[in-house]
Scaffold this motif. Structure first.
Motif, PDB file in Angstrom:
ATOM      1  N   ILE A  94      17.138   5.791 -30.840  1.00  0.00           N
ATOM      2  CA  ILE A  94      17.187   7.112 -30.211  1.00  0.00           C
ATOM      3  C   ILE A  94      16.514   7.063 -28.839  1.00  0.00           C
ATOM      4  CG2 ILE A  94      16.310   9.480 -30.336  1.00  0.00           C
ATOM      5  CD1 ILE A  94      16.706   9.399 -33.321  1.00  0.00           C
ATOM      6  N   GLU A  95      15.358   6.408 -28.774  1.00  0.00           N
ATOM      7  CA  GLU A  95      14.597   6.347 -27.530  1.00  0.00           C
ATOM      8  C   GLU A  95      15.276   5.465 -26.487  1.00  0.00           C
ATOM      9  OE1 GLU A  95      10.066   5.197 -26.009  1.00  0.00           O
ATOM     10  OE2 GLU A  95      10.614   5.077 -28.131  1.00  0.00           O
ATOM     11  N   ASN A  96      15.804   4.324 -26.909  1.00  0.00           N
ATOM     12  CA  ASN A  96      16.348   3.346 -25.960  1.00  0.00           C
ATOM     13  C   ASN A  96      17.810   3.579 -25.598  1.00  0.00           C
ATOM     14  OD1 ASN A  96      13.873   2.021 -25.948  1.00  0.00           O
ATOM     15  ND2 ASN A  96      14.456   0.642 -27.593  1.00  0.00           N
ATOM     16  N   VAL A  97      18.556   4.229 -26.491  1.00  0.00           N
ATOM     17  CA  VAL A  97      19.985   4.478 -26.214  1.00  0.00           C
ATOM     18  C   VAL A  97      20.242   5.980 -26.243  1.00  0.00           C
ATOM     19  CG1 VAL A  97      22.353   3.826 -26.776  1.00  0.00           C
ATOM     20  CG2 VAL A  97      20.485   2.274 -27.350  1.00  0.00           C
ATOM     21  N   SER A  98      20.503   6.513 -27.434  1.00  0.00           N
ATOM     22  CA  SER A  98      20.729   7.957 -27.577  1.00  0.00           C
ATOM     23  C   SER A  98      20.759   8.313 -29.048  1.00  0.00           C
ATOM     24  CB  SER A  98      22.055   8.385 -26.929  1.00  0.00           C
ATOM     25  OG  SER A  98      23.153   7.870 -27.664  1.00  0.00           O
ATOM     26  N   ALA A  99      20.586   9.625 -29.336  1.00  0.00           N
ATOM     27  CA  ALA A  99      20.649  10.092 -30.714  1.00  0.00           C
ATOM     28  C   ALA A  99      22.048   9.915 -31.282  1.00  0.00           C
ATOM     29  CB  ALA A  99      20.233  11.567 -30.784  1.00  0.00           C
ATOM     30  N   ALA A 100      23.072  10.152 -30.437  1.00  0.00           N
ATOM     31  CA  ALA A 100      24.458  10.005 -30.889  1.00  0.00           C
ATOM     32  C   ALA A 100      24.737   8.566 -31.314  1.00  0.00           C
ATOM     33  CB  ALA A 100      25.414  10.420 -29.772  1.00  0.00           C
ATOM     34  N   TYR A 101      24.224   7.618 -30.538  1.00  0.00           N
ATOM     35  CA  TYR A 101      24.430   6.210 -30.879  1.00  0.00           C
ATOM     36  C   TYR A 101      23.722   5.869 -32.184  1.00  0.00           C
ATOM     37  CZ  TYR A 101      24.597   1.123 -30.327  1.00  0.00           C
ATOM     38  OH  TYR A 101      24.828  -0.214 -30.515  1.00  0.00           O
ATOM     39  N   ALA A 102      22.495   6.364 -32.347  1.00  0.00           N
ATOM     40  CA  ALA A 102      21.725   6.063 -33.553  1.00  0.00           C
ATOM     41  C   ALA A 102      22.394   6.631 -34.804  1.00  0.00           C
ATOM     42  CB  ALA A 102      20.307   6.610 -33.417  1.00  0.00           C
ATOM     43  N   THR A 103      22.912   7.854 -34.707  1.00  0.00           N
ATOM     44  CA  THR A 103      23.524   8.474 -35.886  1.00  0.00           C
ATOM     45  C   THR A 103      24.879   7.867 -36.227  1.00  0.00           C
ATOM     46  OG1 THR A 103      24.441  10.224 -34.475  1.00  0.00           O
ATOM     47  CG2 THR A 103      22.340  10.673 -35.581  1.00  0.00           C
ATOM     48  N   SER A 104      25.442   7.069 -35.334  1.00  0.00           N
ATOM     49  CA  SER A 104      26.701   6.405 -35.658  1.00  0.00           C
ATOM     50  C   SER A 104      26.522   5.357 -36.753  1.00  0.00           C
ATOM     51  CB  SER A 104      27.311   5.755 -34.409  1.00  0.00           C
ATOM     52  OG  SER A 104      26.497   4.710 -33.916  1.00  0.00           O
ATOM     53  N   VAL A 105      25.283   5.104 -37.138  1.00  0.00           N
ATOM     54  CA  VAL A 105      25.008   4.197 -38.255  1.00  0.00           C
ATOM     55  C   VAL A 105      25.673   4.701 -39.538  1.00  0.00           C
ATOM     56  CG1 VAL A 105      22.868   5.343 -38.993  1.00  0.00           C
ATOM     57  CG2 VAL A 105      23.160   2.898 -39.387  1.00  0.00           C
ATOM     58  N   THR A 106      25.929   6.009 -39.590  1.00  0.00           N
ATOM     59  CA  THR A 106      26.580   6.613 -40.754  1.00  0.00           C
ATOM     60  C   THR A 106      27.904   5.925 -41.090  1.00  0.00           C
ATOM     61  OG1 THR A 106      25.627   8.738 -40.148  1.00  0.00           O
ATOM     62  CG2 THR A 106      27.439   8.785 -41.709  1.00  0.00           C
ATOM     63  N   PHE A 107      28.613   5.461 -40.056  1.00  0.00           N
ATOM     64  CA  PHE A 107      29.920   4.855 -40.278  1.00  0.00           C
ATOM     65  C   PHE A 107      29.811   3.454 -40.883  1.00  0.00           C
ATOM     66  CE2 PHE A 107      30.331   7.740 -36.630  1.00  0.00           C
ATOM     67  CZ  PHE A 107      31.286   8.604 -37.132  1.00  0.00           C
ATOM     68  N   LEU A 108      28.656   2.822 -40.743  1.00  0.00           N
ATOM     69  CA  LEU A 108      28.488   1.456 -41.221  1.00  0.00           C
ATOM     70  C   LEU A 108      27.817   1.377 -42.594  1.00  0.00           C
ATOM     71  CD1 LEU A 108      27.201  -0.187 -37.896  1.00  0.00           C
ATOM     72  CD2 LEU A 108      29.522  -0.266 -38.829  1.00  0.00           C
ATOM     73  N   ILE A 109      27.036   2.385 -42.959  1.00  0.00           N
ATOM     74  CA  ILE A 109      26.273   2.347 -44.211  1.00  0.00           C
ATOM     75  C   ILE A 109      27.155   2.124 -45.439  1.00  0.00           C
ATOM     76  CG2 ILE A 109      24.848   3.734 -45.774  1.00  0.00           C
ATOM     77  CD1 ILE A 109      23.468   4.894 -43.319  1.00  0.00           C
ATOM     78  N   PRO A 110      28.311   2.840 -45.583  1.00  0.00           N
ATOM     79  CA  PRO A 110      29.128   2.616 -46.782  1.00  0.00           C
ATOM     80  C   PRO A 110      29.600   1.176 -46.942  1.00  0.00           C
ATOM     81  CG  PRO A 110      29.802   4.625 -45.668  1.00  0.00           C
ATOM     82  CD  PRO A 110      28.849   3.929 -44.747  1.00  0.00           C
ATOM     83  N   ILE A 111      29.864   0.503 -45.818  1.00  0.00           N
ATOM     84  CA  ILE A 111      30.310  -0.892 -45.893  1.00  0.00           C
ATOM     85  C   ILE A 111      29.254  -1.733 -46.592  1.00  0.00           C
ATOM     86  CG2 ILE A 111      30.924  -2.939 -44.548  1.00  0.00           C
ATOM     87  CD1 ILE A 111      31.907  -1.012 -42.349  1.00  0.00           C
ATOM     88  N   PHE A 112      28.004  -1.570 -46.169  1.00  0.00           N
ATOM     89  CA  PHE A 112      26.924  -2.356 -46.768  1.00  0.00           C
ATOM     90  C   PHE A 112      26.564  -1.844 -48.161  1.00  0.00           C
ATOM     91  CE2 PHE A 112      26.369  -3.360 -42.266  1.00  0.00           C
ATOM     92  CZ  PHE A 112      26.218  -4.739 -42.336  1.00  0.00           C
ATOM     93  N   GLY A 113      26.648  -0.528 -48.376  1.00  0.00           N
ATOM     94  CA  GLY A 113      26.353   0.012 -49.695  1.00  0.00           C
ATOM     95  C   GLY A 113      27.282  -0.558 -50.756  1.00  0.00           C
ATOM     96  N   VAL A 114      28.574  -0.598 -50.433  1.00  0.00           N
ATOM     97  CA  VAL A 114      29.564  -1.162 -51.359  1.00  0.00           C
ATOM     98  C   VAL A 114      29.362  -2.670 -51.497  1.00  0.00           C
ATOM     99  CG1 VAL A 114      32.023  -1.600 -51.718  1.00  0.00           C
ATOM    100  CG2 VAL A 114      31.258   0.658 -50.931  1.00  0.00           C
ATOM    101  N   LEU A 115      29.096  -3.342 -50.377  1.00  0.00           N
ATOM    102  CA  LEU A 115      28.927  -4.789 -50.387  1.00  0.00           C
ATOM    103  C   LEU A 115      27.735  -5.211 -51.236  1.00  0.00           C
ATOM    104  CD1 LEU A 115      29.656  -7.611 -49.312  1.00  0.00           C
ATOM    105  CD2 LEU A 115      28.184  -7.139 -47.337  1.00  0.00           C
ATOM    106  N   TRP A 116      26.567  -4.584 -51.021  1.00  0.00           N
ATOM    107  CA  TRP A 116      25.377  -4.952 -51.793  1.00  0.00           C
ATOM    108  C   TRP A 116      25.556  -4.641 -53.272  1.00  0.00           C
ATOM    109  CZ3 TRP A 116      24.411  -7.890 -48.326  1.00  0.00           C
ATOM    110  CH2 TRP A 116      23.897  -7.601 -47.076  1.00  0.00           C
TER     111      TRP A 116
END
Length: 292
Positions: A229-251
């Motif tokens: 959030i500090e180094n890039v932006s809040a929008a960039y940080a919250t885009s992590v939402t799109f990647l979490i399911p990939i790892f959740g299913v994988l793990w």
């Protein structure tokens, strides 16, 4: 470097569903989460070395309490409860509905209008949830449906906390918000944790899962998240939402041998598409950017 941190954050938060699924049966949802936020508070405690940070914690105690309850205590407990009945991958996919609730609450509460693309995203996200839970209809298990409802209520709580934080904690450093919210979540959960404290012995695997949840998935993850959030932006940080399911299913598949059904794959894709539209990150060129 930021993309590496974003992927690392998604991998860590995706693993949180795995660790809750391991720890919740032995600790119980409430005791597990009490210890999780308590450990995270200790990890983040160096924040209070700053006199300014201590003043901000005192002056914004009430908003931090609200964010701690609705952004951590309630949703964490609901997710931990859900892992008793549904698998980690399923949970992580439903977690992706958080931005949809955030946008809907912002529209209703803060009167922030949604354009047509965002409205379409909400509808697409709803369809994705229906697809995802469709194969659960035949199970006939009320516990499964309560678990699904708990997850959706948790993501709704996240959505409220995000909007409330934006309104009441604007200008407060992210690390102060992180520490304050985890501290107050710990305080609020303490009496409930004492009442529901596990009576039996706890296995080494459950203790390990707890430590991973508190230190890595909460304390360390917050550090990465707020760095983004500090180094890039809040929008960039919250885009992590799109990647979490990939790892959740994988793990879940790798470490718990959870099955990955066609409904999960299709539902995940549809929910993520709806989330992308609903959060305004993706727009169809044919959709006008105007009020519905």
């Amino acid at each position: 470097m930021q993309i590496v941190e974003l992927i690392l954050l998604a991998a860590i938060w995706g693993a949180s569903f795995l660790f809750m699924r391991i720890g919740a049966p032995e600790f119980g949802p409430i005791a597990l989460i009490f210890l999780r936020v308590g450990i995270a508070t200790l990890v983040l405690l160096p924040v209070v070395r700053s006199k300014v940070a201590r003043q901000q914690l005192r002056s914004r105690a009430w908003p931090l309490l609200v964010v701690g309850v609705f952004g951590s205590a309630i949703p964490f407990c609901l997710f931990a409860y859900s892992t008793l009945y549904i698998n980690a991958g399923f949970d992580s996919i439903l977690n992706a509905t958080t931005p949809l609730w955030t946008a809907l609450i912002a529209m209703i509460w803060l009167k922030i209008p949604l354009d047509r693309s965002q409205v379409l995203g909400l509808l697409v996200g709803l369809v994705g949830v229906i697809i995802l839970v469709w194969d659960k209809i035949g199970d006939g298990l009320p516990e499964v449906w309560l678990a699904i409802g708990a997850v959706l209520l948790a993501t709704l709580s996240y959505g409220f906390a995000a909007n409330y934080s934006k309104q009441r904690l604007a200008g407060i450093p992210p690390f102060v918000v992180a520490l304050g919210s985890q501290f107050f979540a710990t305080v609020v959960l303490l009496p409930f944790a004492l009442f529901y404290w596990p009576a039996g012995s706890i296995s080494l695997s459950a203790w390990s899962a707890l430590l991973a949840l508190g230190v890595v998935c909460t304390g360390f993850a917050f550090v990465i998240y707020f760095r983004l959030i500090e180094n890039v932006s809040a929008a960039y940080a919250t885009s992590v939402t799109f990647l979490i399911p990939i790892f959740g299913v994988l793990w879940g598949a790798l470490f718990l041998s959870e099955a990955v059904s066609l409904n999960m794959i299709v539902g995940s894709v549809v929910i993520l598409l709806g989330t992308a539209l609903g959060s305004g990150k993706v727009k169809f060129s044919s959709v006008r950017v105007s009020g519905p």
